[in-house]
Design an enzyme around this catalytic site. Structure first.
Site, PDB file in Angstrom:
ATOM      1  N   ARG A 197       4.816  23.412  45.577  1.00 48.47           N
ATOM      2  CA  ARG A 197       5.990  22.739  45.005  1.00 48.47           C
ATOM      3  C   ARG A 197       5.973  22.852  43.486  1.00 48.47           C
ATOM      4  O   ARG A 197       7.010  23.043  42.849  1.00 48.47           O
ATOM      5  CB  ARG A 197       6.002  21.265  45.439  1.00 48.47           C
ATOM      6  CG  ARG A 197       7.288  20.538  45.070  1.00 48.47           C
ATOM      7  CD  ARG A 197       7.369  19.175  45.707  1.00 48.47           C
ATOM      8  NE  ARG A 197       6.506  18.207  45.052  1.00 48.47           N
ATOM      9  CZ  ARG A 197       6.341  16.950  45.461  1.00 48.47           C
ATOM     10  NH1 ARG A 197       6.967  16.519  46.541  1.00 48.47           N
ATOM     11  NH2 ARG A 197       5.547  16.127  44.824  1.00 48.47           N
ATOM     12  N   ARG A 224      -3.768  11.867  42.032  1.00 57.97           N
ATOM     13  CA  ARG A 224      -2.674  11.163  42.722  1.00 57.97           C
ATOM     14  C   ARG A 224      -3.080  10.814  44.161  1.00 57.97           C
ATOM     15  O   ARG A 224      -2.720   9.739  44.667  1.00 57.97           O
ATOM     16  CB  ARG A 224      -1.407  12.031  42.722  1.00 57.97           C
ATOM     17  CG  ARG A 224      -0.753  12.069  41.347  1.00 57.97           C
ATOM     18  CD  ARG A 224       0.235  13.183  41.225  1.00 57.97           C
ATOM     19  NE  ARG A 224       1.369  13.021  42.125  1.00 57.97           N
ATOM     20  CZ  ARG A 224       2.140  14.030  42.528  1.00 57.97           C
ATOM     21  NH1 ARG A 224       1.885  15.263  42.137  1.00 57.97           N
ATOM     22  NH2 ARG A 224       3.164  13.793  43.313  1.00 57.97           N
ATOM     23  N   LYS A 267       7.978  12.982  52.088  1.00 55.76           N
ATOM     24  CA  LYS A 267       8.843  11.787  52.108  1.00 55.76           C
ATOM     25  C   LYS A 267      10.248  12.102  51.588  1.00 55.76           C
ATOM     26  O   LYS A 267      11.235  11.706  52.192  1.00 55.76           O
ATOM     27  CB  LYS A 267       8.239  10.647  51.262  1.00 55.76           C
ATOM     28  CG  LYS A 267       6.896  10.149  51.740  1.00 55.76           C
ATOM     29  CD  LYS A 267       6.409   8.962  50.936  1.00 55.76           C
ATOM     30  CE  LYS A 267       6.122   9.258  49.484  1.00 55.76           C
ATOM     31  NZ  LYS A 267       4.980  10.182  49.242  1.00 55.76           N
ATOM     32  N   ARG A 305       4.393   0.843  46.651  1.00 55.79           N
ATOM     33  CA  ARG A 305       3.203   1.677  46.500  1.00 55.79           C
ATOM     34  C   ARG A 305       1.947   0.852  46.233  1.00 55.79           C
ATOM     35  O   ARG A 305       0.862   1.430  46.109  1.00 55.79           O
ATOM     36  CB  ARG A 305       3.424   2.623  45.327  1.00 55.79           C
ATOM     37  CG  ARG A 305       3.504   4.096  45.746  1.00 55.79           C
ATOM     38  CD  ARG A 305       3.835   4.886  44.513  1.00 55.79           C
ATOM     39  NE  ARG A 305       3.603   6.281  44.577  1.00 55.79           N
ATOM     40  CZ  ARG A 305       4.578   7.201  44.694  1.00 55.79           C
ATOM     41  NH1 ARG A 305       5.817   6.848  44.864  1.00 55.79           N
ATOM     42  NH2 ARG A 305       4.277   8.471  44.640  1.00 55.79           N
ATOM     43  N   ARG A 309       7.915  19.983  38.152  1.00 54.03           N
ATOM     44  CA  ARG A 309       7.234  18.687  38.008  1.00 54.03           C
ATOM     45  C   ARG A 309       5.834  18.893  37.449  1.00 54.03           C
ATOM     46  O   ARG A 309       4.995  19.532  38.086  1.00 54.03           O
ATOM     47  CB  ARG A 309       7.154  17.984  39.365  1.00 54.03           C
ATOM     48  CG  ARG A 309       8.445  17.313  39.770  1.00 54.03           C
ATOM     49  CD  ARG A 309       8.329  16.625  41.104  1.00 54.03           C
ATOM     50  NE  ARG A 309       7.280  15.602  41.157  1.00 54.03           N
ATOM     51  CZ  ARG A 309       7.164  14.723  42.127  1.00 54.03           C
ATOM     52  NH1 ARG A 309       8.037  14.713  43.116  1.00 54.03           N
ATOM     53  NH2 ARG A 309       6.195  13.840  42.121  1.00 54.03           N
TER      54      ARG A 309
HETATM   55  P1  AMP Z   1       7.143  10.446  43.753  1.00 52.60           P
HETATM   56  O1  AMP Z   1       8.365  11.227  43.408  1.00 52.60           O
HETATM   57  O2  AMP Z   1       7.393   9.355  44.748  1.00 52.60           O
HETATM   58  O3  AMP Z   1       5.988  11.352  44.147  1.00 52.60           O
HETATM   59  O4  AMP Z   1       6.691   9.702  42.428  1.00 52.60           O
HETATM   60  C1  AMP Z   1       6.291  10.417  41.280  1.00 52.60           C
HETATM   61  C2  AMP Z   1       5.523   9.491  40.361  1.00 52.60           C
HETATM   62  O5  AMP Z   1       6.384   8.428  39.931  1.00 52.60           O
HETATM   63  C3  AMP Z   1       4.323   8.815  40.964  1.00 52.60           C
HETATM   64  O6  AMP Z   1       3.137   9.621  40.938  1.00 52.60           O
HETATM   65  C4  AMP Z   1       4.176   7.591  40.065  1.00 52.60           C
HETATM   66  O7  AMP Z   1       3.625   7.934  38.818  1.00 52.60           O
HETATM   67  C5  AMP Z   1       5.636   7.216  39.825  1.00 52.60           C
HETATM   68  N1  AMP Z   1       6.128   6.278  40.864  1.00 52.60           N
HETATM   69  C6  AMP Z   1       7.087   6.520  41.801  1.00 52.60           C
HETATM   70  N2  AMP Z   1       7.284   5.451  42.578  1.00 52.60           N
HETATM   71  C7  AMP Z   1       6.413   4.499  42.133  1.00 52.60           C
HETATM   72  C8  AMP Z   1       6.110   3.179  42.549  1.00 52.60           C
HETATM   73  N3  AMP Z   1       6.725   2.601  43.598  1.00 52.60           N
HETATM   74  N4  AMP Z   1       5.164   2.508  41.864  1.00 52.60           N
HETATM   75  C9  AMP Z   1       4.535   3.053  40.795  1.00 52.60           C
HETATM   76  N5  AMP Z   1       4.756   4.297  40.355  1.00 52.60           N
HETATM   77  C10 AMP Z   1       5.694   5.036  41.026  1.00 52.60           C
END
Ligand code: AMP
Length: 200
Positions: A128, A146, A14, A89, A134
């Site tokens: 990654r 996740r 994404k 989400r 991360r």
């Molecule tokens: P991402 O970079 O989108 O993979 O997000 C990394 C982490 O941030 C996720 O695993 C969640 O813990 C948190 N996170 C990101 N976006 C959301 C969201 N819309 N709702 C809840 N947690 C989020």
């Protein structure tokens, strides 16, 4: 206003694709994951709380992310639209998002879902993790958790957007360029209004 939701499980690509689409269609890219990581880097109270949840592979509470989106949408700016990456989400976030957009006389235009096999997701996230720094990409148990959270709490959004005729699955398994082409093709097919395209 074009409001694209770029959807898919962790590791679907994404972030990579959102940057490319934002550039191609001149959209503002909003990634809730990036915003939360900035809060962590700035050592804010929100960052401290979010960081603990992120490291465990849990979602951050709905009200926290919704208010982050709300404040981003309030910023006055001249744009043809937005690309939302990693948001919404949960169904609760999608409902709150619809309300919020309605206040701005706008709505979600389309939800583009990157489809990738679980084995490939785990492999990509491991890779990654070696370079991203991360914490949530390092441990196999966190990665698996996740993906489970995605299946349990996030994937119901497919039905939510499908029932509104806004769900478009896109194969997410080829090269980065091939996947971008498929996304562009779908957006152009769907979007009949002229949109500003950058020269890049
Ligand atoms: P991402 O970079 O989108 O993979 O997000 C990394 C982490 O941030 C996720 O695993 C969640 O813990 C948190 N996170 C990101 N976006 C959301 C969201 N819309 N709702 C809840 N947690 C989020």
């Amino acid at each position: 206003m074009l409001n694209l939701v770029l959807f898919g499980p962790p590791g679907a690509g994404k972030g990579t694709q959102a940057i490319r689409l934002a550039e191609k269609f001149n959209l503002v890219h909003i990634s809730t994951g990036d915003i939360l990581r900035q809060e962590i880097a700035s050592k804010t109270e929100l960052g401290r709380v979010a960081g603990e949840l992120i490291d465990k592979g849990e979602l951050v509470p709905d009200d926290v992310v919704i208010s982050m989106i709300e404040s981003r949408l309030k910023k006055p700016r001249c744009t043809v639209g937005f690309i939302f990456d990693g948001f919404p989400r949960t169904v609760a976030q999608a409902l709150a998002f619809d309300k919020l957009l309605m206040k701005h006389h706008s709505k979600v235009s389309v939800m583009l879902c990157l489809v990738v096999d679980k084995g490939e997701l785990v492999e990509r996230l491991h890779k990654r993790g070696l370079t991203s720094g991360r914490g949530d990409d390092l441990e196999t148990t966190t990665i698996e958790h996740r993906i489970d959270i995605y299946n349990e709490k996030t994937s119901p959004l497919i039905k939510y957007y499908e029932s509104q005729g806004k769900y478009f699955p896109i194969p997410g398994m080829g090269t980065i360029e091939e996947i971008t082409e498929s996304l562009i093709h779908t957006i152009e097919k769907f979007n009949t209004k002229p949109i500003a395209v950058t020269s890049k």
